[in-house]
Design an enzyme around this catalytic site. Sequence first.
Site, short mmCIF file in Angstrom:
data_model
loop_
_atom_site.label_atom_id
_atom_site.label_comp_id
_atom_site.label_asym_id
_atom_site.label_seq_id
_atom_site.Cartn_x
_atom_site.Cartn_y
_atom_site.Cartn_z
N SER A 258 41.17 56.12 -8.45
CA SER A 258 40.99 57.55 -8.23
C SER A 258 40.68 57.78 -6.76
O SER A 258 40.62 56.84 -5.97
CB SER A 258 39.85 58.08 -9.09
OG SER A 258 38.62 57.61 -8.57
N LYS A 259 40.45 59.05 -6.44
CA LYS A 259 40.20 59.45 -5.05
C LYS A 259 39.12 58.61 -4.37
O LYS A 259 39.18 58.32 -3.18
CB LYS A 259 39.77 60.92 -5.02
CG LYS A 259 40.92 61.84 -4.80
CD LYS A 259 41.27 61.90 -3.33
CE LYS A 259 42.64 62.51 -3.11
NZ LYS A 259 43.21 62.16 -1.82
N ARG A 260 38.11 58.25 -5.17
CA ARG A 260 37.00 57.57 -4.49
C ARG A 260 37.38 56.16 -4.03
O ARG A 260 36.64 55.51 -3.32
CB ARG A 260 35.74 57.58 -5.35
CG ARG A 260 35.81 56.74 -6.57
CD ARG A 260 34.69 57.10 -7.53
NE ARG A 260 34.96 56.48 -8.80
CZ ARG A 260 34.65 55.22 -9.08
NH1 ARG A 260 34.02 54.48 -8.19
NH2 ARG A 260 34.94 54.71 -10.25
N GLU A 268 49.79 60.40 1.10
CA GLU A 268 48.72 60.16 2.06
C GLU A 268 48.91 58.83 2.79
O GLU A 268 48.72 58.73 4.00
CB GLU A 268 47.36 60.15 1.35
CG GLU A 268 46.87 61.53 0.97
CD GLU A 268 45.72 61.47 -0.03
OE1 GLU A 268 44.65 61.97 0.30
OE2 GLU A 268 45.90 60.90 -1.12
#
Length: 475
Positions: A258-260, A268
């Site tokens: 995930s993003k973390r 990105e």
Amino acid sequence: MPSDSQDLLVTRFAPSPTGLLHLGNARTALLNYLAARKAGGRFILRIEDTDEARSSEDFMTALFADLHWLGLEWDEGPDIGGPHASYRQQERRAIYDEWLSRLDAAGLTYPCFCTPAELNISRKRQLAAGQPPRYAGTCRNLTQEERAERLARGLPSALRFRVPQGQTVSFVDLVHGEQRFNSDDIGDFIIRRTDGSTAFFFSNAVDDALMGVTLVLRGDDHMTNTPRQILLLQALALPIPQYAHVALLLGMDGAPLSKRHGDTSLRELRERGYLPGALRNHLARLGHSCVTDGWLDEKALIAEFDLTRLGRAAAKFDYAQLRHWQKEAVAHLSTEEFVKWIAPELPPGLDAQKQVEFVTVVRGNIELPADARAWVKVVFGKLDEFEPAALAAIREAGEGFFTEALQVIGQPGAEFKPAVKALGQATGKKGPGLFMPLRAALTGFTHGPELAPMLALLPAAEIQARLEHARRLAV
Ligand code: GLU
């Protein structure tokens, strides 16, 4: 391509365009692509946009771009068409309606009037009783009159599939081996939502069958959906594909990616300068093992791909690994490709010859385009910053060292190597004691590209100015 279409391996990637392509999905797409290419089969791109509220045209276009960037080409898809068009589920409603009506006609569906609140209560009750939650069958046995009465009242209804009772659904998963499910554990499930849209189980399975997909390779979060889909296909007398459920991608801490864990969308990573080949080499080794440890180009990757080497172990996305493959990818760029890749970091208007000279000197020290910034400054700019270690090396060498250096280095026409040798003789220094203060004075760093070719790009006056500056710093 094999002529016998029975034997043709047909895979597909079936994303929902509800966000940017993330690494987990990119890996699924890549594995499906490689499987098809290895077998000389076909690879289909199908857009699963039945959830109209969450799907968007922009995300679909972004998907095409990201998949192309990764180097994947599909043989059939929404942008190029094909024999099974449309490849967008929103445009296939009439097809789903037709297949739904076949289930209807066979008495295998019924309308369900349960509200979300009612379903929630039933779910909680089952969980509290230690039972796995499944549809309790409330609307299964309504009489014709009860149904008609509810419909007449205008109550919203979903459509459920009547799951046959007392059956064992089994299939051989290419990754996990034989799987067996008891149909009594599968509650009647929704195949058309209250808003009239077709539910995933149905449209996904029907499309695979109609599009001739022979292998469904997807994340193992779909494993428990498979028996439902097999039951639907059996009820419709449609062909059942083979299944391969690969372990989901995790971060290094074992949690779902995930993003973390940092940037997890392909977009990105691409914007930061990661190269498609780096992603391909890393992703192809997640949940799939390669015999070759080293760099694999497009052709070699296809040759290496083997369905029997899909693994069950959790696949962990690892930035250290990605950086390793990035270094390899950078090393495999031609000079021209390299220049293009770091172009935004180069000084505007730099002529082509200088671009090539610069890149040749610094490329070994660049992993991402942003790394070029420091060396652009060293070669084309002014030196106004020194690493603490560089400053220490300058001070340790002392003023006298730079006074001598000014005599021999940076003199117009002087060659660097003989000049350094002369400096060594004059100062009695050698090895790092000789080179480090020079590197520090001339670049501001104690590490970096080979010094002599880098200095060849600097005007003699600039070299002199830097040595003079260092001499003053060393006082
Ligand atoms: N649209 C589904 C997803 O993105 C496809 C699953 C599948 O590959 O069958 O999860």
